[in-house]
Design a protein around this motif. Sequence first.
Motif, short mmCIF file in Angstrom:
data_model
loop_
_atom_site.label_atom_id
_atom_site.label_comp_id
_atom_site.label_asym_id
_atom_site.label_seq_id
_atom_site.Cartn_x
_atom_site.Cartn_y
_atom_site.Cartn_z
N MET A 1 0.82 -1.20 0.00
CA MET A 1 0.00 0.00 0.00
C MET A 1 0.86 1.26 0.00
SD MET A 1 -3.02 0.86 -0.04
CE MET A 1 -4.39 1.62 0.59
N ALA A 2 1.92 1.25 0.80
CA ALA A 2 2.82 2.39 0.88
C ALA A 2 3.51 2.60 -0.47
CB ALA A 2 3.86 2.19 1.98
N ARG A 3 3.81 1.47 -1.14
CA ARG A 3 4.46 1.57 -2.45
C ARG A 3 3.51 2.22 -3.47
NH1 ARG A 3 8.66 -2.07 -5.22
NH2 ARG A 3 8.55 -1.12 -7.25
N LEU A 4 2.23 1.87 -3.47
CA LEU A 4 1.24 2.44 -4.37
C LEU A 4 1.09 3.94 -4.10
CD1 LEU A 4 -0.91 2.09 -6.54
CD2 LEU A 4 -2.54 1.54 -4.72
N PHE A 5 1.02 4.31 -2.82
CA PHE A 5 0.92 5.71 -2.45
C PHE A 5 2.14 6.49 -2.94
CE2 PHE A 5 1.97 9.14 0.55
CZ PHE A 5 0.86 9.94 0.36
N SER A 6 3.32 5.93 -2.77
CA SER A 6 4.56 6.56 -3.21
C SER A 6 4.58 6.74 -4.73
CB SER A 6 5.75 5.71 -2.77
OG SER A 6 6.95 6.26 -3.23
N LEU A 7 4.09 5.75 -5.46
CA LEU A 7 4.03 5.81 -6.92
C LEU A 7 3.07 6.90 -7.39
CD1 LEU A 7 5.11 4.45 -9.46
CD2 LEU A 7 3.21 2.86 -9.34
N ILE A 8 1.91 6.98 -6.74
CA ILE A 8 0.92 8.02 -7.10
C ILE A 8 1.47 9.40 -6.78
CG2 ILE A 8 -1.35 8.95 -6.49
CD1 ILE A 8 -2.29 6.04 -6.14
N ARG A 9 2.10 9.55 -5.60
CA ARG A 9 2.69 10.83 -5.22
C ARG A 9 3.76 11.27 -6.21
NH1 ARG A 9 6.36 10.17 -0.55
NH2 ARG A 9 7.72 9.75 -2.28
N ASP A 10 4.67 10.37 -6.57
CA ASP A 10 5.74 10.70 -7.52
C ASP A 10 5.18 11.05 -8.90
OD1 ASP A 10 7.52 10.23 -5.49
OD2 ASP A 10 8.20 8.27 -6.25
N GLY A 11 4.16 10.34 -9.33
CA GLY A 11 3.53 10.62 -10.62
C GLY A 11 2.87 11.99 -10.63
#
Length: 182
Positions: A1-11
């Motif tokens: 979940m943290a990885r998905l959040f990080s990916l969305i934030r970076d995008g």
Amino acid sequence: MARLFSLIRDGTIALAFLVLVALIAAKLNDRPDIQHQGAFRAVDGDSLVLDGERMRLKGIDAPELTQTCERAGQEWPCGRLAQHTLQQLVSDDDTQCGGSERDRYDRLLVICRSRAGDINAHMVAGGMAVSYGGYRREEEQARVQKLGLWAGRFEMPRDVRDQARHENSGLQRLIGKWTGWE
């Protein structure tokens, strides 16, 4: 979940950065028009001077000043007549020319207007210039009505300039050979 959040934030950050760069580029390209008003001096059929500012009429190409054309088997000074025609159109104090781009010779590319309307269009519609990226409709009308240049035979102004450049470069090479400055 943290990885998905990080990916969305970076995008989202990357997208915001790209939008910011696009806005800055658009603002830099949004140069205001430089406006001039007065009685201009026609240098030739598509170039003007006012208060030391050199300008070229945008979207048209007129015969070179020394260029001649043919009509009914007779040569006529089409370059000089184009200059004279333009001078008549830009000699009023209320003539306005404006633009924001410059050509490779640092001349301001302008569209000029007077009480008579769009001067660039008048030059093409009267057959004293050809379309050069604009004014195709006016050129077609002049061609159909056989006005100015279209009343006979003429070389396109750019071809005359290219030929003169070629002849000058050949002369420069010849002088270089004679003088040893090759």
